[in-house]
Design an enzyme around this catalytic site. Structure first.
Site, PDB file in Angstrom:
ATOM      1  N   ASP A 246       0.864  -1.382   0.106  1.00 57.73           N
ATOM      2  CA  ASP A 246       0.011   0.007  -0.036  1.00 57.73           C
ATOM      3  C   ASP A 246       0.847   1.005   0.100  1.00 57.73           C
ATOM      4  O   ASP A 246       1.808   1.322   0.366  1.00 57.73           O
ATOM      5  CB  ASP A 246      -0.778  -0.003   1.380  1.00 57.73           C
ATOM      6  CG  ASP A 246      -2.089   0.901   1.065  1.00 57.73           C
ATOM      7  OD1 ASP A 246      -2.361   1.399  -0.023  1.00 57.73           O
ATOM      8  OD2 ASP A 246      -2.552   1.215   2.214  1.00 57.73           O
TER       9      ASP A 246
ATOM     10  N   ASN B 121     -11.239  -2.537  -5.344  1.00 54.16           N
ATOM     11  CA  ASN B 121     -10.384  -1.400  -6.212  1.00 54.16           C
ATOM     12  C   ASN B 121     -10.778  -1.041  -7.558  1.00 54.16           C
ATOM     13  O   ASN B 121     -10.642  -0.058  -8.203  1.00 54.16           O
ATOM     14  CB  ASN B 121      -8.951  -1.983  -6.389  1.00 54.16           C
ATOM     15  CG  ASN B 121      -8.061  -1.892  -5.266  1.00 54.16           C
ATOM     16  OD1 ASN B 121      -7.232  -2.852  -5.021  1.00 54.16           O
ATOM     17  ND2 ASN B 121      -8.333  -0.935  -4.282  1.00 54.16           N
TER      18      ASN B 121
HETATM   19  C1  IPE Z   1      -5.315  -2.477  -0.020  1.00 56.68           C
HETATM   20  O1  IPE Z   1      -4.745  -1.393  -0.393  1.00 56.68           O
HETATM   21  C2  IPE Z   1      -5.323  -3.428  -1.408  1.00 56.68           C
HETATM   22  C3  IPE Z   1      -4.108  -3.700  -2.203  1.00 56.68           C
HETATM   23  C4  IPE Z   1      -3.178  -3.377  -1.677  1.00 56.68           C
HETATM   24  C5  IPE Z   1      -4.173  -4.316  -3.561  1.00 56.68           C
HETATM   25  P1  IPE Z   1      -6.316  -0.206  -0.623  1.00 56.68           P
HETATM   26  O2  IPE Z   1      -5.517   0.859  -0.739  1.00 56.68           O
HETATM   27  O3  IPE Z   1      -7.205  -0.682  -1.601  1.00 56.68           O
HETATM   28  O4  IPE Z   1      -7.051  -0.529   0.684  1.00 56.68           O
HETATM   29  P2  IPE Z   1      -7.923   0.504   1.780  1.00 56.68           P
HETATM   30  O5  IPE Z   1      -8.599   1.391   0.815  1.00 56.68           O
HETATM   31  O6  IPE Z   1      -6.836   1.669   2.152  1.00 56.68           O
HETATM   32  O7  IPE Z   1      -8.390  -0.043   2.653  1.00 56.68           O
HETATM   33  C1  IPE Z   2      -1.530   0.438  -3.327  1.00 55.65           C
HETATM   34  O1  IPE Z   2      -1.265   1.750  -3.524  1.00 55.65           O
HETATM   35  C2  IPE Z   2      -1.719  -0.374  -4.863  1.00 55.65           C
HETATM   36  C3  IPE Z   2      -3.147  -0.696  -5.059  1.00 55.65           C
HETATM   37  C4  IPE Z   2      -3.952  -0.756  -4.023  1.00 55.65           C
HETATM   38  C5  IPE Z   2      -3.533  -1.141  -6.350  1.00 55.65           C
HETATM   39  P1  IPE Z   2      -2.579   2.928  -3.348  1.00 55.65           P
HETATM   40  O2  IPE Z   2      -2.975   2.807  -4.737  1.00 55.65           O
HETATM   41  O3  IPE Z   2      -3.610   1.960  -2.482  1.00 55.65           O
HETATM   42  O4  IPE Z   2      -2.122   4.205  -2.601  1.00 55.65           O
HETATM   43  P2  IPE Z   2      -2.440   5.061  -1.661  1.00 55.65           P
HETATM   44  O5  IPE Z   2      -2.929   4.009  -0.461  1.00 55.65           O
HETATM   45  O6  IPE Z   2      -3.470   5.775  -2.555  1.00 55.65           O
HETATM   46  O7  IPE Z   2      -1.156   5.481  -1.309  1.00 55.65           O
HETATM   47 MG    MG Z   3      -4.121   2.346  -0.667  1.00 57.53          MG
END
Ligand code: IPE
Ligand code: IPE
Ligand code: MG
Length: 263
Positions: free
Chosen positions: A30, A78
């Site tokens: 993340d 997502n």
């Molecule tokens: C969790 O991250 C999913 C992945 C790393 C693929 P998210 O960024 O989607 O999770 P939330 O929304 O902060 O819970």
């Molecule tokens: C994790 O990074 C990757 C995926 C969930 C695909 P994020 O895209 O969730 O990054 P933040 O949480 O917005 O920083």
């Molecule tokens: Mg995230």
């Protein structure tokens, strides 16, 4: 064997007991978007940098001798992101496979994809199927990529699979037990994760491996995923080795059965 590529890694490796590594490490990757935001870059630049982090962590985990590494790459939730970002992530995945599959294969890594594959774009599914076929007989690390994955969706799919096979067998309904549920999850045959890592500081599991992490040790770091280095992985493993796993008992060295009280 992991050869340190700088002094920090060398110093950390000295503190790591290679005989007591977790069998299965699961990572919630993340913070890509925040990484990009801090650099005034578009979110997709963060995803690109995130792929580089995934490359180094996959390779170093395999070299360390970890049996299974699960990476959370795309959740069922997502799809709520803007279409352009979702589209970019799918293209990035295919690009990654085209570039890295030969390396993965050469390193004897077996690729396993978990999640609702049927809802992924056809080309993505095709490339993933080919990659799983190519690496299917590899005997090294299992690289599990969670794509269109949701822990609740996985449990729903498992229960429905149990019901379907009961129906097909025509016999009486089976009594469901824990082993039966584990055997019908996408992760059937894999050990449960011993260590769950989440980058970028969020204290939640975001629908990841809900059943399997029942007794995983949880390690949350403020480091954003694109900044996660090999040294960061070794740090997480060192921290794991400091934990005392009790599984509800009293822990090693303490009498914990047949009614004998611990001193
Ligand atoms: C969790 O991250 C999913 C992945 C790393 C693929 P998210 O960024 O989607 O999770 P939330 O929304 O902060 O819970
Ligand atoms: C994790 O990074 C990757 C995926 C969930 C695909 P994020 O895209 O969730 O990054 P933040 O949480 O917005 O920083
Ligand atoms: Mg995230």
């Amino acid at each position: 064997m992991l050869k340190p590529s700088n002094r920090t890694e060398a110093r950390l490796l000295e503190q790591l007991d290679l005989e007591r590594l977790p069998r299965h490490v699961a990572i919630i990757m993340d913070g890509n978007g925040r990484w990009a935001g801090r650099r005034h870059l578009p979110r997709v630049a963060g995803h690109r940098a995130g792929v580089q982090a995934a490359r180094r962590i996959i390779e170093s985990s395999a070299r360390l001798g970890i049996e299974a590494l699960t990476l959370y790459a795309f959740s069922v939730e997502n799809w709520r992101r803007p279409h352009a970002e979702v589209d970019f992530l799918m293209r990035l995945l295919r690009e990654y496979l085209h570039k890295e599959l030969p390396v993965i294969h050469k390193n004897n890594i077996r690729l396993i994809v978990i999640g609702r594959g049927s809802q992924l774009p056809t080309e993505v599914r095709h490339d993933l199927d080919e990659a799983m076929k190519l690496t299917g007989a590899n005997t090294g690390m299992k690289l599990v990529v969670a794509l269109n994955y949701g822990g609740r969706a996985e449990l729903v799919d498992a229960f429905n699979a149990i019901l379907r096979s009961a129906e097909q067998s025509g016999g009486p309904l089976p009594t469901v037990d824990e082993q039966m549920i584990s055997d019908h999850l996408y992760t059937a045959g894999l050990p449960d994760p011993d260590l769950l890592v989440r980058t970028s500081g969020e204290m939640r599991v975001s629908n990841f491996l809900l059943w399997q992490i029942a007794y995983a040790e949880i390690y949350v770091t403020e480091t954003l995923w694109p900044d996660f280095q090999v040294a960061s992985l070794i740090e997480a493993l060192i921290e794991f080795q400091k934990r005392e796993r009790r599984y509800g008992g009293l822990g090693p060295g303490r009498r914990s059965s047949k009614g004998q009280a611990a001193s």
